[in-house]
Design an enzyme around this catalytic site. Structure first.
Site, PDB file in Angstrom:
ATOM      1  N   PRO A  48     129.527  32.146  93.578  1.00  0.00           N
ATOM      2  CA  PRO A  48     129.999  33.526  93.486  1.00  0.00           C
ATOM      3  C   PRO A  48     129.916  34.326  94.773  1.00  0.00           C
ATOM      4  O   PRO A  48     130.380  35.475  94.806  1.00  0.00           O
ATOM      5  CB  PRO A  48     129.061  34.120  92.443  1.00  0.00           C
ATOM      6  CG  PRO A  48     127.757  33.415  92.705  1.00  0.00           C
ATOM      7  CD  PRO A  48     128.138  32.009  93.118  1.00  0.00           C
ATOM      8  N   THR A  49     129.318  33.754  95.827  1.00  0.00           N
ATOM      9  CA  THR A  49     129.061  34.561  97.014  1.00  0.00           C
ATOM     10  C   THR A  49     130.348  34.862  97.782  1.00  0.00           C
ATOM     11  O   THR A  49     131.363  34.179  97.632  1.00  0.00           O
ATOM     12  CB  THR A  49     128.080  33.848  97.966  1.00  0.00           C
ATOM     13  OG1 THR A  49     128.704  32.666  98.462  1.00  0.00           O
ATOM     14  CG2 THR A  49     126.785  33.498  97.260  1.00  0.00           C
ATOM     15  N   CYS A  50     130.279  35.860  98.628  1.00  0.00           N
ATOM     16  CA  CYS A  50     131.432  36.274  99.446  1.00  0.00           C
ATOM     17  C   CYS A  50     131.508  35.439 100.720  1.00  0.00           C
ATOM     18  O   CYS A  50     131.587  35.971 101.833  1.00  0.00           O
ATOM     19  CB  CYS A  50     131.341  37.754  99.772  1.00  0.00           C
ATOM     20  SG  CYS A  50     131.460  38.814  98.331  1.00  0.00           S
ATOM     21  N   ASP A  51     131.440  34.132 100.565  1.00  0.00           N
ATOM     22  CA  ASP A  51     131.526  33.212 101.691  1.00  0.00           C
ATOM     23  C   ASP A  51     132.440  32.068 101.299  1.00  0.00           C
ATOM     24  O   ASP A  51     132.227  31.405 100.282  1.00  0.00           O
ATOM     25  CB  ASP A  51     130.134  32.683 102.060  1.00  0.00           C
ATOM     26  CG  ASP A  51     130.114  31.994 103.411  1.00  0.00           C
ATOM     27  OD1 ASP A  51     130.931  31.065 103.593  1.00  0.00           O
ATOM     28  OD2 ASP A  51     129.292  32.375 104.261  1.00  0.00           O
ATOM     29  N   SER A  52     133.437  31.808 102.101  1.00  0.00           N
ATOM     30  CA  SER A  52     134.430  30.792 101.762  1.00  0.00           C
ATOM     31  C   SER A  52     133.871  29.374 101.781  1.00  0.00           C
ATOM     32  O   SER A  52     134.495  28.447 101.265  1.00  0.00           O
ATOM     33  CB  SER A  52     135.617  30.882 102.719  1.00  0.00           C
ATOM     34  OG  SER A  52     135.202  30.644 104.054  1.00  0.00           O
TER      35      SER A  52
END
Length: 373
Positions: A323-327
């Site tokens: 879910p993190t904001c890291d691709s």
């Protein structure tokens, strides 16, 4: 959890946790106790130390201690945790080849007496901060068969190892033996044989110089079930015992340090679907577990067997991500999962008892503090 376990067999194990908020790691304590006994039987008469960096949960450590296994620590924070739990210092070895100086001193003052090293500077630190300690030189050995080789960062060459142990004796330390690691998740039993052959050469060079070693620490690397064929611990133990009998003097002490092999299959990480999208021709499935929060080994190439309650449905390839904001928060590419998975469905990632939650404070280390000037 065994990698080919169907969801129906997991149901009794999971039934008391259907309402628990995800993600969470569930440890099968009965499986853990049984695995401890498997190692103790395979290495009967030897010294088995759990490499606690694999899972440092106090409840897990307590079970392992109750089953009669000792501990390998990688920092003073880990040692302090064990001592606070009532584990005697004589059942702890400090086998990180490179240690923070203050950790050496604190460990020594706590009663720990066995340390490893693989450099001249580390020897100087030990001589100064742990005088008279028993030391083992970490030897660089081949990691053929390992899913995650370790030989680049750690270990002295055969020539260096002999010189370093000679120096250790001159510094007042007590050379105990040689230690090695064949790499994590090693599925080739002969890797241990090859490593012991290399150690035997060093052993006899030192014997000719009057330095009598006592022990071989065959390290970890014992594999778990991630869906590929792998040897049982009994098979690896037989190879190690045969090598010791053929290559080293009678009575040589054997130490082993299982980490992954002891706890991985005892754990299942439960996570829920929180989103699904079709992007650039691929199906993306988002869950509330993350490669940055417990599944870092997924970024290193490990693939975890996955079960769901919809396993009988037709399958489709997904990019499974966190879910993190890291691709880069991708858990697995092109993993075949039930095509009908949707919001709230649970995924059960097997063989996750090792190197998941322990990564929160890996090796017992904390993140640097922040100072505002």
């Amino acid at each position: 959890m065994i990698a080919n376990t169907p969801i129906q067999k997991l149901a009794p194990f999971l039934q008391n946790h259907t309402n628990r908020e995800t993600p969470f790691l569930l440890i099968d304590s009965n499986r853990l106790r049984a695995t401890c006994q498997t190692f103790l039987r395979a290495f009967s008469g030897d010294e088995v130390y759990f490499s606690m960096k694999a899972n440092s949960t106090p409840a897990v450590l307590k079970i392992i201690a109750q089953e009669g296994i000792r501990f390998d620590a990688a920092s003073y924070a880990e040692i302090d945790k064990l001592i606070r739990m009532g584990i005697p210092a004589e059942k702890i070895i400090f086998m990180a080849p490179t240690k923070i100086p203050a950790d050496i001193e604190r460990a020594y003052l706590s009663g720990v007496r066995v340390f490893s090293f693989d450099s001249a500077m580390e020897l100087q630190k030990l001589a100064s901060l742990a005088p008279g300690a028993r030391v083992m030189c970490r030897v660089a050995v081949g990691n053929e068969g390992s899913e995650w080789p370790l030989e680049r960062k750690f270990g002295a060459s055969a020539l260096e190892s002999a010189a370093l142990l000679t120096k250790a004796a001159q510094l007042g330390l007590k050379p105990l033996g040689l230690t090695f690691h064949v790499g994590s998740q090693n599925r080739n039993p002969r890797a241990w044989r090859a490593a012991i052959e290399q150690c035997a050469q060093i052993w006899y060079v030192l014997a000719d110089q009057g330095i009598q070693l006592e022990a071989i620490d065959a390290g970890g690397g014992f594999p778990s079930n991630y869906g590929k064929d792998y040897p049982a611990v009994e098979e690896i133990a037989a190879v190690i015992h045969q090598a010791l009998a053929q290559l080293l003097p009678p009575g040589t002490r054997l130490m082993v340090e299982p980490g992954r092999g002891l706890v991985a299959e005892c754990g299942v990480l439960v996570t829920s679907v929180i989103n699904r999208a079709h992007r650039a021709g691929q199906e993306w499935l988002y869950v509330d577990a993350s490669a940055y929060h417990g599944l870092v080994e997924a970024m290193q190439g490990f693939t975890f067997p996955i079960r769901t309650e919809k396993d009988l449905a037709p399958r489709a390839p997904f990019v499974l991500c966190g879910p993190t904001c890291d691709s880069t928060d991708v858990i697995q590419e092109n993993v075949l999962l039930p095509a009908t998975l949707g919001l709230g469905d649970r995924l059960y990632l097997l063989t996750t008892g090792a190197y998941t939650t322990s990564m929160e404070h890996y090796n017992g280390f904390q993140f640097p503090s922040t100072v505002i000037e």
